[in-house]
Design a protein around this motif. Structure first.
Motif, mmCIF file in Angstrom:
data_model
loop_
_atom_site.group_PDB
_atom_site.id
_atom_site.type_symbol
_atom_site.label_atom_id
_atom_site.label_comp_id
_atom_site.label_asym_id
_atom_site.label_seq_id
_atom_site.Cartn_x
_atom_site.Cartn_y
_atom_site.Cartn_z
ATOM 1 N N GLY A 90 9.312 -16.765 -21.990
ATOM 2 C CA GLY A 90 8.884 -15.910 -20.883
ATOM 3 C C GLY A 90 7.541 -15.265 -21.175
ATOM 4 O O GLY A 90 6.644 -15.244 -20.323
ATOM 5 N N ALA A 91 7.380 -14.760 -22.404
ATOM 6 C CA ALA A 91 6.125 -14.094 -22.761
ATOM 7 C C ALA A 91 4.959 -15.071 -22.676
ATOM 8 O O ALA A 91 3.886 -14.743 -22.159
ATOM 9 C CB ALA A 91 6.231 -13.514 -24.175
ATOM 10 N N LEU A 92 5.172 -16.300 -23.160
ATOM 11 C CA LEU A 92 4.077 -17.263 -23.142
ATOM 12 C C LEU A 92 3.778 -17.719 -21.711
ATOM 13 O O LEU A 92 2.614 -17.977 -21.373
ATOM 14 C CB LEU A 92 4.394 -18.457 -24.050
ATOM 15 N N ALA A 93 4.819 -17.792 -20.876
ATOM 16 C CA ALA A 93 4.578 -18.134 -19.469
ATOM 17 C C ALA A 93 3.730 -17.039 -18.819
ATOM 18 O O ALA A 93 2.792 -17.319 -18.065
ATOM 19 C CB ALA A 93 5.904 -18.302 -18.732
ATOM 20 N N LEU A 94 4.039 -15.773 -19.140
ATOM 21 C CA LEU A 94 3.225 -14.671 -18.622
ATOM 22 C C LEU A 94 1.777 -14.810 -19.077
ATOM 23 O O LEU A 94 0.835 -14.611 -18.302
ATOM 24 C CB LEU A 94 3.775 -13.324 -19.119
ATOM 25 N N MET A 95 1.600 -15.179 -20.343
ATOM 26 C CA MET A 95 0.239 -15.330 -20.863
ATOM 27 C C MET A 95 -0.496 -16.469 -20.164
ATOM 28 O O MET A 95 -1.695 -16.371 -19.892
ATOM 29 C CB MET A 95 0.269 -15.569 -22.376
ATOM 30 N N ALA A 96 0.227 -17.572 -19.887
ATOM 31 C CA ALA A 96 -0.406 -18.695 -19.191
ATOM 32 C C ALA A 96 -0.888 -18.239 -17.815
ATOM 33 O O ALA A 96 -2.015 -18.525 -17.394
ATOM 34 C CB ALA A 96 0.573 -19.849 -19.067
ATOM 35 N N LEU A 97 -0.044 -17.490 -17.118
ATOM 36 C CA LEU A 97 -0.428 -16.945 -15.811
ATOM 37 C C LEU A 97 -1.647 -16.044 -15.936
ATOM 38 O O LEU A 97 -2.578 -16.103 -15.134
ATOM 39 C CB LEU A 97 0.740 -16.115 -15.261
#
Lengths: 323, 250, 291
Positions: free
Chosen positions: C67-74
């Protein structure tokens, strides 16, 4: 001539304001004047000669600490202490400038940033001399012909007088062969050398002038606040000075003053937005950079002289970028 | 050609290597006082490299350069300019943040001792001589391409050089401007006795102006002589024919 | 000896984090020419993305990390659209100030969201220790070094062995030609920002358990990443790695053997010396000044 008029108008506006505003605003005005002195200095290095310095705050710090140490440890008068503080800073800039100014663009930016960080580390840890992170307190204020310049209003008058003198000096340099040489170096180093300009010499001179103005700003700061600590001169302030110059309009003395005033007051005005005001401040800065890339002075120039024909060569394009 | 006791410019044994690439191999170039020499050769022959070495923009791997008999091989560019060398660039490099007259003043500032007013007067006089005084207070961005090149020429003349290096001054100019340029160059030489080294692809201009022509190819001097001699030289013909029709349009 | 092993491990772990931050900085610089002064805030956001998913939302570790990395990708995509697109072609000074300004916004937004209290980010190997030759070292530090090595290997494969990576390098070298060759340059540039943000995110998640997560942690990391980049060679990936490890080791060993007050002077002194004596760094081939 027009720039002298604009400068006089800005100084008079500051003087008029000094009768009309609160003690708190007076304090901010003093901060703006001190920043303006430093930013006019930075304009020599960046605005005229194109040297990106992210270490300007270290030179402000050298001046301020020089005055603070000589007045508190050696009991010198601040007037007398300012002389070696400013001259020493200029010498330091010359010594650093010769090796450092071979670098360009972001290399120079990062080198000067490293220099500023190194200054902060030394100022925080050389406790015997600088008092470390506690700083140096009880720096004596200025006395002029028997009058103490200790109130916000009187100090502002003095600061405005210094700003006017240094602004006029900057305008005179701008219009001299040294000023032309600095701008020629920024526009095209090779062509500048080909007209007999000593590119290294002119760059170092611009850097030293910028450091001298910074040191004077530092002395004003120390004498006004009566206290210096490493945090007052960290690299974030260097970035602020550069922002002031860009927002006001690099290459212009009036732009430097307007930028310094605006970025001193803008965060205060934004405080009404509550806790998140610094987040808005960042976004506003971004918007200014995107929509006013030549700063406020550039915007006014465009209004005054709207119909410049487009440049049609590669050399012209380069010029447009550095303009 | 009048034999000069001392050459205005003499470059001997100039060699320039970039890594393994030899851009100039043992090139000699001498220019007498007030002499007009053309430097020609196909693209990539090393003409601009030679100008860069002469002006100190790049250091020669070997060789010696003297101005008026004084060794300048190790001097930085600005000292060579102050010693009497002048150069224009292929596309005209002006300072866009300075006005026309201020551009000229940067050149004039080499001759110390002129106050600000004196500098301006000198710059305006140079502009007047070139018929450009009406442009004095224009920003560079308002100039036509042809005028930019003429302003650049004026700027270098304001340095009062003894030897003037011109890098394709006619490139990009229209026929009328080329004629004008040639008339100016003739007038300047007659008045100032400046020695000129001209790099030019416009052969008509070379043949009409030059007293002596030096031909470079692949970094070597392959011919030298009067325009007529060089034109008849089989090595020169071979060098140019080898390049095909690249210059047919010029 | 035991001390030295401990210090070396900690230095390498910290250096790995700096190396990842420096790699993010370098791939953005090579591909877009942007000198990203907000690079440190990217790492800070990575740590706090972890705080949001793992601490505040209480998600289990793998889900929380993803989830954290998905947020960072966004976030990388947003940065591309809001900062890079309007500012990317400006002079270098404008880009420096612009990225600093947006860094201030990010830092303040994090302060508003998470407050000024430091957080402790959990590690998957929380509290586990390893004994090597009498030295007790945290497993987390070893895991950070190993994970970084694996990531660097994956990066190498991406850039050298996949069509996507080769297209990215083509854009970095010559965007105009790449466009003529039919590459979707804008999409590739956007992907570069996403990749940089995700790498910074991983760095932040690994750093979280080593330091206390604090919204002001970005600036010191950015400064170390800059020093690492200069020492290793501006624009060079191996340089960013070597520089990052050097800066991390210098910080930890310097604090122990020289002086904890002056430990950072080693990295910045080395950076300035490199700039003056060998501005192309250890691995750089030549200066390519885009300024």
């Amino acid at each position: 001539m027009r720039s002298v008029l604009v400068l006089s108008a800005l100084i008079l506006a500051g003087f008029a304001l000094s009768f009309a505003v609160s003690e708190y605003t007076l304090r901010l005005l003093n901060m703006a004047v001190i920043a303006a002195v430093a930013v006019i200095g930075l304009n020599f290095a960046f605005g005229y000669a194109g040297l990106i310095s992210l270490g300007h705050s270290a030179f402000v710090g050298l001046g301020a600490y020089g005055l603070a140490i000589l007045t508190t440890k050696a009991d010198w008068s601040p007037w007398l202490a300012a002389i070696p503080a400013v001259a020493g800073t200029g010498l330091a800039a010359a010594a650093l400038g010769y090796p450092l100014l071979r670098l360009k663009g972001h290399y120079l930016a990062l080198a000067t940033l490293g220099l500023n960080v190194s200054f902060s580390i030394v100022a925080s840890n050389w406790i015997e001399l600088t008092g470390g992170t506690n700083g140096i307190a009880q720096i004596p204020g200025l006395t002029l012909a028997g009058y103490k310049l200790d109130g916000e209003q009187t100090f502002l008058w003095f600061g405005l007088a210094v700003l006017a003198l240094l602004g006029l000096a900057a305008l005179a340099i701008h219009a001299s062969r040294l000023g032309r040489a600095m701008m020629a170096v920024r526009d095209d180093e090779t062509a500048a050398a080909m007209t007999g300009i000593d590119v290294t010499g002119v760059s170092v001179t611009a850097f030293v002038l910028s450091a001298i103005y910074a040191a004077i700003a530092g002395c004003l700061f120390a004498a006004h606040v009566h206290f210096v600590s490493p945090d007052d001169f960290n690299y974030a302030h260097s970035i602020t000075f550069l922002s002031m110059l860009i927002v006001g309009g690099e290459g212009s003395v009036a732009g430097a003053i307007v930028g310094a005033a605006l970025l001193t007051f803008l965060p205060e005005w934004l405080r009404v937005l509550g806790e998140g005001y610094l987040a808005f401040f960042g976004l506003m800065m971004l918007a200014i950079l995107v929509f006013l890339p030549t700063g406020i002075a550039g915007l006014l120039r465009r209004w005054r002289r709207p119909a410049l024909p487009p440049q049609d060569t590669a050399a012209g394009l380069d010029g447009a970028v550095s303009r | 050609m009048i034999a000069a006791t001392q050459n205005a410019l003499s470059a001997t044994g100039i060699t320039k290597r970039f890594g393994g690439l030899v851009a100039l191999a043992d090139v000699d170039l001498t220019v007498g006082n007030g002499e007009f020499v053309a430097l020609i050769g196909p693209n990539g022959a090393g003409k601009s490299t030679l100008l860069n070495v002469l002006t100190g923009l790049s250091a020669p791997t070997a060789g010696r350069i003297a101005l008026d008999g004084r060794d300048v091989t190790r001097l930085p560019t600005h000292r060579r300019i102050r010693a009497g060398l002048g150069r224009t660039f292929q596309h005209g490099r002006l300072f866009p943040r300075l006005s026309v007259v201020e551009n000229i003043m940067t050149g004039a500032a080499n001759r110390a001792g002129r106050g600000e007013a004196g500098l301006r007067a000198h710059a305006l006089a140079q502009l007047r001589r070139m018929g450009l005084e009406r442009l004095a207070d224009q920003p560079i961005s308002a100039l036509s391409y042809g005028n930019r090149r003429m302003v650049e020429l004026t700027r270098v003349l304001a340095c009062e050089p003894r030897v003037l290096l011109l890098d394709e001054p006619a490139a990009g100019l229209n026929l009328g401007e080329v004629e004008d340029l040639m008339a100016r160059l003739r007038a300047i030489r007659a008045e100032d006795r400046i020695a000129v080294v001209l790099i030019e692809h416009n052969m008509g201009m070379v043949m009409r102006l030059a007293e002596r022509v030096v031909v470079l190819n692949f970094g070597r001097k392959i011919a030298e002589g009067t325009p007529a001699e060089v034109q008849a030289d089989p090595a020169v013909l071979a060098a140019y024919l080898g390049e095909g029709a690249a210059h047919a349009g010029r | 000896m035991a001390d030295l092993i401990q210090l070396l491990t900690n230095g390498l772990a910290l250096g790995s984090v700096y190396a990842l931050a420096a790699i993010g900085f370098v791939i953005v610089y090579s591909a877009t020419g942007v000198v990203n002064f907000a690079a440190g805030q990217f790492v800070m956001l990575g740590t706090f993305a972890g705080v949001a998913t793992l601490v505040n939302a209480g998600w289990p570790l793998p889900v929380g990390y993803a989830g954290a990395l998905a947020l960072m990708a966004l976030f990388g995509l947003l940065f591309y659209a809001v900062v890079y697109l309007p500012l990317g072609r400006s002079p270098v000074v404008t880009i420096i100030i612009g990225t600093v300004a947006i860094g201030i916004t990010l830092q303040n937004a994090a302060l508003l969201t998470f407050g000024s209290w430091p957080f402790r980010l959990p590690s998957p190997v929380e509290g586990m220790m390893l004994e090597v030759a009498g030295a007790v070292i945290p497993v987390h530090a070893v895991a950070v070094v190993v994970a970084t090595a694996v990531l660097i290997g994956l990066m190498w494969l991406l850039l050298n062995r996949t069509a996507l990576g080769i297209a990215m390098r083509a854009v970095a070298q010559d965007a105009k030609t790449a466009r003529l060759m039919g590459l979707r340059v804008n999409a590739l540039l956007a992907f570069t920002w996403v990749l940089a943000a995700v790498l910074a995110g991983i760095a932040g998640l690994m750093l979280g358990p080593m330091w206390f997560a604090d919204v002001n942690m970005g600036d010191p990391i950015a400064l170390k990443a800059f020093a690492a980049t200069i020492i290793g060679g501006f624009g060079s990936l191996p340089g960013a790695i070597a520089g990052g490890l050097f800066v991390g080791l210098a910080e930890v060993l310097g604090a122990s053997y020289v002086s904890s007050a002056y430990k950072d002077l080693i990295a910045f002194g080395a950076m300035i010396l490199f700039l003056l004596l060998r501005p192309q760094g250890v691995f750089g081939e030549r200066i390519q000044d885009r300024g």
